[in-house]
Structures are given as C-alpha cells and as structure tokens.
Design a protein around this motif. Sequence first.
Motif, PDB file in Angstrom:
ATOM      1  N   HIS A  14       0.860  -1.183   0.000  1.00  0.00           N
ATOM      2  CA  HIS A  14       0.000   0.000   0.000  1.00  0.00           C
ATOM      3  C   HIS A  14       0.897   1.235   0.000  1.00  0.00           C
ATOM      4  N   SER A  15       0.710   2.092  -0.977  1.00  0.00           N
ATOM      5  CA  SER A  15       1.626   3.223  -1.140  1.00  0.00           C
ATOM      6  C   SER A  15       1.137   4.516  -0.500  1.00  0.00           C
ATOM      7  N   SER A  16      -0.112   4.557  -0.037  1.00  0.00           N
ATOM      8  CA  SER A  16      -0.652   5.783   0.563  1.00  0.00           C
ATOM      9  C   SER A  16      -1.509   5.425   1.774  1.00  0.00           C
ATOM     10  N   GLU A  47      -4.409   6.618   2.239  1.00  0.00           N
ATOM     11  CA  GLU A  47      -5.770   6.452   1.714  1.00  0.00           C
ATOM     12  C   GLU A  47      -6.037   4.996   1.351  1.00  0.00           C
ATOM     13  N   GLU A  48      -4.986   4.277   1.007  1.00  0.00           N
ATOM     14  CA  GLU A  48      -5.120   2.847   0.701  1.00  0.00           C
ATOM     15  C   GLU A  48      -4.881   1.995   1.937  1.00  0.00           C
ATOM     16  N   ARG A  74      -7.558  -0.718   4.291  1.00  0.00           N
ATOM     17  CA  ARG A  74      -7.117  -2.114   4.203  1.00  0.00           C
ATOM     18  C   ARG A  74      -6.746  -2.653   5.583  1.00  0.00           C
TER      19      ARG A  74
END
Length: 282
Positions: free
Chosen positions: A52-54, A56-57, A61
């Motif tokens: 997950h790169s942000s 927001e993600e 999750r």
Amino acid sequence: MHPSLLLLLALGAHAGAFDLGQTTRCVPVPHQMSVCQDVPYSEMRLPNLLGHSSLEEAVPRSDDWRTLLHTGCHPQARAFVCSLVAPVCLDRFIQPCRSVCVAVKESCAPVLSCQGHAWPEALDCDRFPAQDDTCLTPLPKHISAFSKEFPQPVCQSCPSVEEAPSLKTVLDALCLTDFAVKVKISRRRLPSSEPELTVEGPVEFIQRGPLLPYDTVSLIQRWLLINLRCALTLVRPGRAQLYLITGTMRASGSIQLSSLFPWLKKDLHIATAARKWKHHKC
C-alpha cells in the motif's frame, strides 16, 4: 460472507512482489488506523509490506483485519498484522519472523475456515525471514505456553433457532445440554472499531453446568465472532435480541451452541421452563 473478511482475502495483491529495496517514506501512524493504535512507535513506512503506497489505501485495508483480530485468535495476531500494514520506521524494514507467521496462521486460519476460506496466499509464511535479530520474534516461551491454555478457535454448523417453542421443547433442550443462559445480543448499525456483535449486559444462568461466571460472556462473545455467518442472522443491524441459549462445553474449553430460543415477552413457555427447571426431572 462478512465484507471485512472478504476484503481480507484480497489483501496484499502486491505483497508477494514487494521490493524491500524500494524507496520509502516515514509518516505518522494515523489515529484512523484503529487496529494499530497500541503499537509502541509513532511512525510507519510507506509503501508498507503489503504494497500500500498511501494512507488512503493503507487505512481502509488495515480495517479489513478488525473482525479477525476481535476473535483473539492468537496473542501476537495484532503485532503480526501491524508489522505488515504499519511497519515501524527504522533504517530497514522489520518483517515478522517466519515462526511468528506460522504461529498466527495455525491459530487464526481456522477462523477464516469458519467463513469457508483459506489463509490468503499473499501471506505465505515462507516469504518471511527465518528468525534473526532483524525480524519480529515470537513471544517468550513462558508467555507462549500460557497462551495455549486459551480455547482454540473452533467453528460449528449453525445451531437451530426456534421461535415460540413449546414448554416440552425447551425442557428437552435443557436436559440434553450442559448449560443454558439468558443472553442479550446486540448488533451495531454502522461500522465501528468495536465488534459488530456484542453480548449486552450480564448473563443470567438458567443452568450453569461447567460455565464459570467470570468467563461466560467472553466465551459467548468469541463464539459470535468466530461463527460470524451464523451470528449475523440472529440480530438485525441496530437492534438487540434476548435469547435462551443452550449448549455444551468442548474438551478444548470452547463452547458449542445447541439451540437458541428468542426470548420474547409474549412467549410464556420459555419463562415457565426457566422457572420449572430447578425441579424438573429429565
């Protein structure tokens, strides 16, 4: 299947191919990431070990794990999850040791099995390093031994739910089981950091059997979380329902429910059976 568990199975689509050498950045662990609020550090790395790169993600999750963690399936389950979704910000990634993954999987995979699904392939324990000084180590042996005393997750087929039972039906159910309790089960209307289904208020013993007063609420609560597919049919969102629950105690220390009778004010047979039970001969 419960939405959070469905999403959990899709976790880490990028995890297997995650490059530990890629450029990362440190960010504060957000308060919205409720499953990792008790970690002993304030900053995490992004991308995380699930790719997950942000935030927001990563935040939504991370919430996908909440239902599984509420079951208490393993004492290190939360630490394992947070080492993946919110890895501590040091000069290198601290992955969970393979032995930690194996221990958590052995205890928590049965919970996913209750939902009809296997442990996610993306969390194959072979992808994690063997134990060394740079990975999340298992609990000390004396704590691990103590944790094994807790009942292991066991799921069961949905017990019968009978509305407006006859007096004989209720008394027969009491005769055939180890315990009978009067329990109010409530269900939250909206998602929350707390379990969706909870035991509300004290439990009233009709037949205590092998149950211990201080442990009964947690045993029933755990049953609701592990057997979530069955439990969600018992109460509508935003409502609470009173039940007479009968069941047996497993050798492992967990409980198996046999019958559930909705305890409605208009239903006099359940109340009559509860009153007569002390003097009833099976």
